[in-house]
Design a protein around this motif. Sequence first.
Motif, PDB file in Angstrom:
ATOM      1  N   ALA A 111       0.778  -1.088  -0.100  1.00 35.22           N
ATOM      2  CA  ALA A 111       0.158   0.024   0.163  1.00 35.22           C
ATOM      3  C   ALA A 111       0.755   1.249   0.015  1.00 35.22           C
ATOM      4  O   ALA A 111       0.516   2.214  -0.867  1.00 35.22           O
ATOM      5  N   ILE A 112       1.873   1.531   0.857  1.00 37.35           N
ATOM      6  CA  ILE A 112       2.643   2.719   0.993  1.00 37.35           C
ATOM      7  C   ILE A 112       3.505   2.797  -0.255  1.00 37.35           C
ATOM      8  O   ILE A 112       3.333   3.882  -0.974  1.00 37.35           O
ATOM      9  N   PRO A 113       4.050   1.939  -0.948  1.00 34.94           N
ATOM     10  CA  PRO A 113       4.726   2.243  -2.128  1.00 34.94           C
ATOM     11  C   PRO A 113       3.880   2.448  -3.247  1.00 34.94           C
ATOM     12  O   PRO A 113       4.256   3.309  -4.230  1.00 34.94           O
ATOM     13  N   LEU A 114       2.623   1.961  -3.250  1.00 37.36           N
ATOM     14  CA  LEU A 114       1.691   2.221  -4.366  1.00 37.36           C
ATOM     15  C   LEU A 114       1.115   3.442  -4.128  1.00 37.36           C
ATOM     16  O   LEU A 114       1.067   4.320  -5.063  1.00 37.36           O
ATOM     17  N   HIS A 115       0.982   4.272  -2.998  1.00 39.35           N
ATOM     18  CA  HIS A 115       0.405   5.480  -2.739  1.00 39.35           C
ATOM     19  C   HIS A 115       1.561   6.424  -2.934  1.00 39.35           C
ATOM     20  O   HIS A 115       1.360   7.400  -3.775  1.00 39.35           O
ATOM     21  N   LEU A 116       2.964   6.200  -2.865  1.00 39.07           N
ATOM     22  CA  LEU A 116       4.057   7.194  -3.029  1.00 39.07           C
ATOM     23  C   LEU A 116       4.147   6.931  -4.763  1.00 39.07           C
ATOM     24  O   LEU A 116       4.062   8.354  -5.219  1.00 39.07           O
ATOM     25  N   MET A 117       3.893   6.015  -5.354  1.00 44.50           N
ATOM     26  CA  MET A 117       4.019   5.907  -6.771  1.00 44.50           C
ATOM     27  C   MET A 117       2.976   6.729  -7.457  1.00 44.50           C
ATOM     28  O   MET A 117       3.053   7.758  -8.360  1.00 44.50           O
ATOM     29  N   ASN A 118       1.894   6.641  -6.855  1.00 42.65           N
ATOM     30  CA  ASN A 118       0.505   7.253  -7.323  1.00 42.65           C
ATOM     31  C   ASN A 118       0.724   8.969  -7.297  1.00 42.65           C
ATOM     32  O   ASN A 118       0.305   9.711  -8.026  1.00 42.65           O
ATOM     33  N   ASP A 119       1.305   9.415  -5.876  1.00 41.42           N
ATOM     34  CA  ASP A 119       1.606  10.828  -5.950  1.00 41.42           C
ATOM     35  C   ASP A 119       2.496  11.311  -6.562  1.00 41.42           C
ATOM     36  O   ASP A 119       2.408  12.160  -7.166  1.00 41.42           O
ATOM     37  N   ILE A 120       3.696  10.396  -7.051  1.00 42.73           N
ATOM     38  CA  ILE A 120       4.857  10.793  -7.784  1.00 42.73           C
ATOM     39  C   ILE A 120       4.258  11.040  -9.407  1.00 42.73           C
ATOM     40  O   ILE A 120       4.532  12.250  -9.900  1.00 42.73           O
ATOM     41  N   ILE A 121       3.595  10.113  -9.886  1.00 45.52           N
ATOM     42  CA  ILE A 121       2.593  10.362 -11.033  1.00 45.52           C
ATOM     43  C   ILE A 121       1.632  11.580 -11.155  1.00 45.52           C
ATOM     44  O   ILE A 121       1.768  12.095 -12.226  1.00 45.52           O
ATOM     45  N   GLU A 122       1.030  11.833 -10.118  1.00 46.60           N
ATOM     46  CA  GLU A 122      -0.008  12.891 -10.057  1.00 46.60           C
ATOM     47  C   GLU A 122       0.631  14.178 -10.188  1.00 46.60           C
ATOM     48  O   GLU A 122       0.284  15.174 -10.804  1.00 46.60           O
ATOM     49  N   ASP A 123       1.960  14.276  -9.505  1.00 50.30           N
ATOM     50  CA  ASP A 123       2.692  15.490  -9.340  1.00 50.30           C
ATOM     51  C   ASP A 123       3.309  15.684 -10.614  1.00 50.30           C
ATOM     52  O   ASP A 123       3.396  17.054 -11.284  1.00 50.30           O
ATOM     53  N   ALA A 124       3.755  14.680 -11.356  1.00 54.10           N
ATOM     54  CA  ALA A 124       4.350  15.088 -12.788  1.00 54.10           C
ATOM     55  C   ALA A 124       3.189  15.443 -13.755  1.00 54.10           C
ATOM     56  O   ALA A 124       3.539  16.273 -14.551  1.00 54.10           O
ATOM     57  N   ARG A 125       1.955  14.850 -13.799  1.00 56.10           N
ATOM     58  CA  ARG A 125       0.963  15.278 -14.558  1.00 56.10           C
ATOM     59  C   ARG A 125       0.678  16.555 -14.259  1.00 56.10           C
ATOM     60  O   ARG A 125       0.449  17.502 -15.275  1.00 56.10           O
ATOM     61  N   GLU A 130       8.611  15.716 -16.858  1.00 57.30           N
ATOM     62  CA  GLU A 130       8.660  14.402 -17.356  1.00 57.30           C
ATOM     63  C   GLU A 130       8.883  13.316 -16.440  1.00 57.30           C
ATOM     64  O   GLU A 130       9.526  13.658 -15.311  1.00 57.30           O
ATOM     65  N   LEU A 131       8.344  12.199 -16.462  1.00 56.83           N
ATOM     66  CA  LEU A 131       8.484  11.153 -15.499  1.00 56.83           C
ATOM     67  C   LEU A 131       9.163   9.904 -16.218  1.00 56.83           C
ATOM     68  O   LEU A 131       8.378   9.423 -16.979  1.00 56.83           O
ATOM     69  N   TRP A 132       9.998   9.428 -15.556  1.00 60.98           N
ATOM     70  CA  TRP A 132      10.639   7.836 -16.227  1.00 60.98           C
ATOM     71  C   TRP A 132      10.386   7.048 -14.992  1.00 60.98           C
ATOM     72  O   TRP A 132      10.846   7.333 -14.065  1.00 60.98           O
ATOM     73  N   VAL A 133       9.880   5.793 -15.352  1.00 64.40           N
ATOM     74  CA  VAL A 133       9.723   4.686 -14.179  1.00 64.40           C
ATOM     75  C   VAL A 133      10.310   3.581 -15.109  1.00 64.40           C
ATOM     76  O   VAL A 133      10.080   3.165 -15.692  1.00 64.40           O
TER      77      VAL A 133
END
Length: 135
Positions: A111-125, A130-133
Amino acid sequence: MNTNSAPGPSGIGYTIIKHISDKSSFIILKIINLSLKIGVVPDQWKQSLIHPIPKPQKFDYILANMRPIALLDNIRKSVTKLLTNRLSTILTHNKVLRRLNFCGLKGEDTAIPLHLMNDIIEDARENGKELWVVT
């Protein structure tokens, strides 16, 4: 043979895999290990079949009323599970992943890593970044 399971592109279902002899399992494992060692992946493992499954709503040519399901080859799924188990054992035993770098390991929460990843994607959008995963 109707087993009420989707065998994927090869037509080999889990029921067949579960009932093969120990000698056959050993041969399959040897082929898998050789494939991994030399880095050659069978083309069939790179393919999947995508089937649309209707949701309870009326279709009315609205794709949102369909649910896609990808049928992967069962040997491929078995190889993925084998690799995941091997990697998890090594990563857990050697404590390679710590703090928030643990998602996917047995007994750990994602849950925590998924929430962090989602926050990073939303911030980039939202900020046009530009976001590279890389996984």
